[in-house]
Design a protein around this motif. Sequence first.
Motif, short mmCIF file in Angstrom:
data_model
loop_
_atom_site.label_atom_id
_atom_site.label_comp_id
_atom_site.label_asym_id
_atom_site.label_seq_id
_atom_site.Cartn_x
_atom_site.Cartn_y
_atom_site.Cartn_z
N VAL A 139 61.12 37.06 55.35
CA VAL A 139 62.31 36.29 54.96
C VAL A 139 63.13 35.98 56.21
N ASP A 140 63.41 37.00 57.02
CA ASP A 140 64.25 36.82 58.21
C ASP A 140 63.63 35.83 59.18
N LEU A 141 62.32 35.96 59.43
CA LEU A 141 61.70 35.14 60.47
C LEU A 141 61.60 33.67 60.06
N TYR A 142 61.40 33.43 58.77
CA TYR A 142 61.37 32.02 58.34
C TYR A 142 62.77 31.41 58.39
N ARG A 143 63.80 32.25 58.48
CA ARG A 143 65.17 31.73 58.56
C ARG A 143 65.57 31.39 59.99
N LYS A 147 62.17 26.98 63.36
CA LYS A 147 61.09 26.85 62.39
C LYS A 147 59.74 27.37 62.86
N HIS A 148 59.56 28.65 62.73
CA HIS A 148 58.21 29.19 62.90
C HIS A 148 57.37 28.58 61.79
N ARG A 149 56.21 28.07 62.14
CA ARG A 149 55.40 27.44 61.08
C ARG A 149 54.73 28.47 60.20
N TYR A 150 54.38 29.61 60.80
CA TYR A 150 53.70 30.62 60.00
C TYR A 150 54.09 32.01 60.45
N VAL A 151 54.23 32.90 59.50
CA VAL A 151 54.51 34.30 59.80
C VAL A 151 53.35 35.13 59.24
N LEU A 152 52.64 35.77 60.13
CA LEU A 152 51.46 36.55 59.73
C LEU A 152 51.74 38.04 59.88
N VAL A 153 51.55 38.78 58.79
CA VAL A 153 51.69 40.24 58.82
C VAL A 153 50.28 40.82 58.81
N PHE A 154 50.02 41.75 59.70
CA PHE A 154 48.69 42.36 59.70
C PHE A 154 48.76 43.76 60.27
N HIS A 169 50.84 51.63 63.07
CA HIS A 169 51.81 50.53 63.13
C HIS A 169 51.21 49.26 62.55
N SER A 170 52.09 48.35 62.16
CA SER A 170 51.67 47.02 61.70
C SER A 170 52.26 46.01 62.67
N GLN A 171 51.89 44.75 62.51
CA GLN A 171 52.44 43.74 63.41
C GLN A 171 52.81 42.50 62.62
N ILE A 172 53.79 41.80 63.16
CA ILE A 172 54.17 40.52 62.58
C ILE A 172 54.18 39.50 63.70
N ILE A 173 53.49 38.41 63.50
CA ILE A 173 53.50 37.34 64.48
C ILE A 173 53.98 36.07 63.80
N ALA A 174 55.07 35.51 64.35
CA ALA A 174 55.53 34.21 63.89
C ALA A 174 55.00 33.20 64.88
N MET A 175 54.37 32.14 64.38
CA MET A 175 53.64 31.26 65.28
C MET A 175 53.86 29.78 65.00
N PRO A 176 53.57 28.95 66.01
CA PRO A 176 53.86 27.52 65.88
C PRO A 176 52.76 26.73 65.16
N VAL A 177 51.70 27.39 64.75
CA VAL A 177 50.61 26.71 64.04
C VAL A 177 50.25 27.54 62.81
N ILE A 178 49.59 26.92 61.85
CA ILE A 178 49.09 27.66 60.69
C ILE A 178 47.72 28.20 61.07
N PRO A 179 47.50 29.52 60.94
CA PRO A 179 46.21 30.07 61.36
C PRO A 179 45.04 29.43 60.60
N GLY A 305 55.81 29.29 55.03
CA GLY A 305 57.15 29.43 54.46
C GLY A 305 57.95 28.15 54.26
N HIS A 306 57.72 27.15 55.11
CA HIS A 306 58.53 25.94 54.98
C HIS A 306 57.85 24.85 54.15
N GLU A 307 56.62 25.14 53.70
CA GLU A 307 55.89 24.11 52.95
C GLU A 307 55.56 24.61 51.56
N GLY A 308 56.36 25.59 51.13
CA GLY A 308 56.05 26.29 49.88
C GLY A 308 55.76 25.37 48.72
N GLY A 309 56.67 24.38 48.51
CA GLY A 309 56.53 23.51 47.35
C GLY A 309 55.16 22.85 47.30
#
Length: 360
Positions: A139-143, A147-154, A169-179, A305-309
């Motif tokens: 939620v925070d990163l898409y705000r 505009k991060h295009r994609y937020v990947l949790v892994f 540990h886990s990781q979160i990467i917010a990135m400029p492309v959709i994986p 996150g930004h293309e949900g609809g």
Amino acid sequence: MSWSTIREIRVNPIIPAESVLIATARADRPAESETQWQLDQRSMVPACPFCPGNEHQTPPPILQRPEHGPWSIRSVRNLYPVFGDERSLPELRLGMHRIIDGYGHHEVIIDHPNHGIQIAEMGRDHLELLFTVYQQRMVDLYRVPGKHRYVLVFKNFGPASGGSIAHTHSQIIAMPVIPANVDMELAASRSHLRATGNCIFCALIDEDLRYDATLFDRQTGEQRRSIAVSDYVIEANDSCVAIKPFASRYPWEIHVLPRRHDHDYRNSSPVEIGDLAQVVQRVMQRLAAVLGVVQYNFFLHSAPGHEGGHWARSFHWHLEICPRTAVPNGFELGSGLAINTLSPEQAAATLRAITLRPEP
Ligand SMILES: [Zn+2]
Ligand SMILES: [Zn+2]
Ligand SMILES: [Zn+2]
């Protein structure tokens, strides 16, 4: 039950371009030593930057739970980010070559203060908190403006998974492309919706919970194949199911999906996250009972996150759990055809046969 040898190519129902060669005879080859690993079971390691007492060795926390007092989960900026936080270059084109700026954000979620603890051993409340932290950070990163295009949790666990720090540990990467993997799922589930009017993930869940079929040989009348209801279901509760994919790329791969159709993990309710934590934990306990120490990756696939609809009806978020029991070989890397040496039906039956300790 005895299992016959299988050699067949199974088409991934979600991404038809991706198929898997199920070749069970190959499992008889000598074991690969690369995936043997001794788990560090110490609860505290003085030299570990993620262990309590060494907080000064990491950047200041982005999020900490609880906020004050001894922490149980902490999230910090990754010191070696794959994407940097500073935006610099506009998109560039150099003839045929195109450059997208590596702008993004990379953080580490320290899952637990205990250095060597596995997910199967964590308290249920703790695991629920961890999945809530994933949601909060998405939620925070898409705000974030820009505009991060994609937020990947892994999550990576163990050297065979690519994990470089032993502390869980886990990781979160917010990135400029959709994986690419998500992109293929988005496109394929979209065309399924266009063709049938249904979400393919809902259809697969439904089929795994209800489908019964027997195939007979036309000449001899002998039974060739039979699938019974729930053969592929490893765990289920009110809101989530864990399924062994029919075209599993990895011998012990399992996908966890919410029963309620939703494209975006951020929309999950606290009850659903509690149920997700329960299913994931029980799956990890089953895997640990079969494999001992499990090295694995898991990825949370949610719609961009930004293309949900755009994807709301066709996409269905899910968690892919991929235990690493073999290193991909040249054929797999060169062809894109994964080889799985264990039949998914046999893996599912083995996992289902485990009796878990009753919950407290
Ligand atoms: Zn540690
Ligand atoms: Zn669905
Ligand atoms: Zn996926």
